[in-house]
Design a protein around this motif. Structure first.
Motif, PDB file in Angstrom:
ATOM      1  N   LEU B 135       1.290  -1.225   0.341  1.00  0.00           N
ATOM      2  CA  LEU B 135       0.167   0.015  -0.191  1.00  0.00           C
ATOM      3  C   LEU B 135       0.979   1.155   0.068  1.00  0.00           C
ATOM      4  O   LEU B 135       0.437   2.198   1.187  1.00  0.00           O
ATOM      5  CB  LEU B 135      -0.668  -0.014   1.241  1.00  0.00           C
ATOM      6  CG  LEU B 135      -2.400  -1.275   1.370  1.00  0.00           C
ATOM      7  CD1 LEU B 135      -2.305  -1.647   2.745  1.00  0.00           C
ATOM      8  CD2 LEU B 135      -2.852  -1.669   0.289  1.00  0.00           C
ATOM      9  N   PRO B 136       1.763   1.346  -1.478  1.00  0.00           N
ATOM     10  CA  PRO B 136       2.362   2.593  -1.215  1.00  0.00           C
ATOM     11  C   PRO B 136       2.400   3.823  -0.670  1.00  0.00           C
ATOM     12  O   PRO B 136       2.537   5.056  -0.551  1.00  0.00           O
ATOM     13  CB  PRO B 136       2.835   2.506  -2.854  1.00  0.00           C
ATOM     14  CG  PRO B 136       1.827   1.895  -3.429  1.00  0.00           C
ATOM     15  CD  PRO B 136       1.449   0.556  -2.667  1.00  0.00           C
ATOM     16  N   ASP B 137       0.632   4.042  -1.550  1.00  0.00           N
ATOM     17  CA  ASP B 137      -0.635   5.291  -1.417  1.00  0.00           C
ATOM     18  C   ASP B 137      -0.901   5.173   0.308  1.00  0.00           C
ATOM     19  O   ASP B 137      -1.687   6.056   0.318  1.00  0.00           O
ATOM     20  CB  ASP B 137      -0.911   5.373  -2.292  1.00  0.00           C
ATOM     21  CG  ASP B 137      -0.450   5.755  -3.413  1.00  0.00           C
ATOM     22  OD1 ASP B 137       0.596   5.905  -3.043  1.00  0.00           O
ATOM     23  OD2 ASP B 137      -0.238   5.170  -4.813  1.00  0.00           O
ATOM     24  N   SER B 138      -0.862   4.893   0.858  1.00  0.00           N
ATOM     25  CA  SER B 138      -1.075   4.649   2.655  1.00  0.00           C
ATOM     26  C   SER B 138      -0.199   4.439   3.797  1.00  0.00           C
ATOM     27  O   SER B 138       1.122   4.888   3.445  1.00  0.00           O
ATOM     28  CB  SER B 138      -1.834   3.070   3.069  1.00  0.00           C
ATOM     29  OG  SER B 138      -3.045   3.349   1.440  1.00  0.00           O
ATOM     30  N   THR B 139      -0.686   5.138   4.845  1.00  0.00           N
ATOM     31  CA  THR B 139       0.748   5.940   6.022  1.00  0.00           C
ATOM     32  C   THR B 139       0.078   4.297   6.882  1.00  0.00           C
ATOM     33  O   THR B 139      -0.726   3.468   7.001  1.00  0.00           O
ATOM     34  CB  THR B 139      -0.434   6.797   6.799  1.00  0.00           C
ATOM     35  OG1 THR B 139       0.582   8.252   5.357  1.00  0.00           O
ATOM     36  CG2 THR B 139       1.179   7.153   7.765  1.00  0.00           C
TER      37      THR B 139
END
Lengths: 226, 226
Positions: B135-139
């Motif tokens: 999930l590169p676009d989540s933290t």
């Protein structure tokens, strides 16, 4: 729960040797066990530096120093508090002296960089499992990983507020080490699983270092509901 | 220390989605967050089973159920409580829905045999690091690993007596999750290090299972001096 703790053996007469006892962790443990009335022998590669460490424990904490091999031979129970990079070689060299004894490994294989501490991979799984592999005639128990040397050495701190997780595959040995932990004021020894689950206990020290940095604390762990 | 905790954000208005919320851990967290007044959405592959789980949380704990994708899209913060063997695939399938959000991973990759639980090796290092990779676009934040589902679901237990270790590389996100942990009565969120040190926190659940078995307890951890 109280029953479990009441069943622990009387260990007050055991002498405690500490290999690598000139480091802060070793000295701190030596100090607390000496204060608890145990005969404590600090080990080092140099008998002279061992004696210096023994003489530095502060008021009421009497210990003597000797070379690691003499400590391993003489003490009833031996704590391994050497630096990780000397861990395997030191234990290999003391295999005969440590035969038949409970060997308590408290070594944390950690690396450090700009972002803090992190766990190093260990071929055997953990320092404790490495000790068990190197010392087939000893009974290895993992414990005392999370005690802050600063706290142990602080003469102002009377009670050490944490539980010591005690791991091993031999019930009598883990009971003995739980009882030893309870000899230090404030500490409690809590069974923490088999040796194959020692890696995460050692590695958790990296998290405690992060916690200490964030909260400017000397963090320890307590186990609830036990 | 109190300052650190006082600095945490007000998270009372955040809605919480729980992927894999039909399992005991997910249901237990859903129950406690619902009791704390949060809007809670339980996710499952089947909307029907999700709704059944939501309806089973007991008195005062209101939640609704939906398919995982809808939950991931609608909730402000999403907790991943799926079984380890579905972890990677589930998250990969929800990448778009989870973009821009805080994703809290509480998954423990464990194996079980006659001797109890043990940590499984994870290619990325830990479940949390796997989530971050997928999930590169989540933290991604790691937290809520050590809370006993039995305790969370027990209507007789009002206070949950443990600290939640919160790990992550984004300060705002870890602060948010610490604050969320503190919404559950008795719980506290304590920063526990960076994501690279998540493995041992996940693996430590194996030790807690050993402790539970030995002491017939539902053990949790408290961090001292913080």
């Amino acid at each position: 729960m109280s029953t479990q703790h009441a069943d622990l053996p009387d260990v007050s007469g055991l002498s405690i040797g500490i290999l690598g006892g000139t480091g802060d962790q070793g000295k701190g443990l030596a100090r607390r066990f000496a204060l608890a009335g145990h005969e404590v022998i600090i080990g080092s590669r140099s008998a002279e530096r061992a004696q210096q460490a023994a003489d530095s424990l502060g008021e009421g904490a009497t210990a003597r120093g000797a070379e690691n091999a003499a400590v391993a031979r003489e003490a009833d129970v031996v704590i391994v508090a050497v630096p990780w990079d000397g861990h395997k070689a030191t234990l290999e060299s003391l295999r005969d002296e440590l035969a038949g004894k409970i060997v308590i490994d408290c070594v944390n294989p950690l690396g450090f960089d700009k972002q803090g501490a992190y766990a190093l991979p260990v071929e055997e799984g953990s320092a404790a499992q490495q000790a068990a592999a190197v010392l087939p005639d000893s009974t290895v128990v993992a414990a005392f990983h999370h005690v802050s040397a600063v706290v142990l050495l602080d003469p102002e701190i009377d009670q050490v507020d944490l539980d010591v997780l005690v791991l091993g595959d031999d019930r009598e040995a883990t009971n003995t080490v739980q009882a030893l932990a309870a000899r230090v004021k404030g500490m409690r020894g809590v069974y923490g699983g088999r040796l194959r689950n020692a890696h995460q206990i050692e590695a958790l020290t990296a998290n405690l270092i992060s916690i200490n940095r964030r909260y400017k604390a000397h963090a320890g762990l307590r186990v609830t509901d036990v």
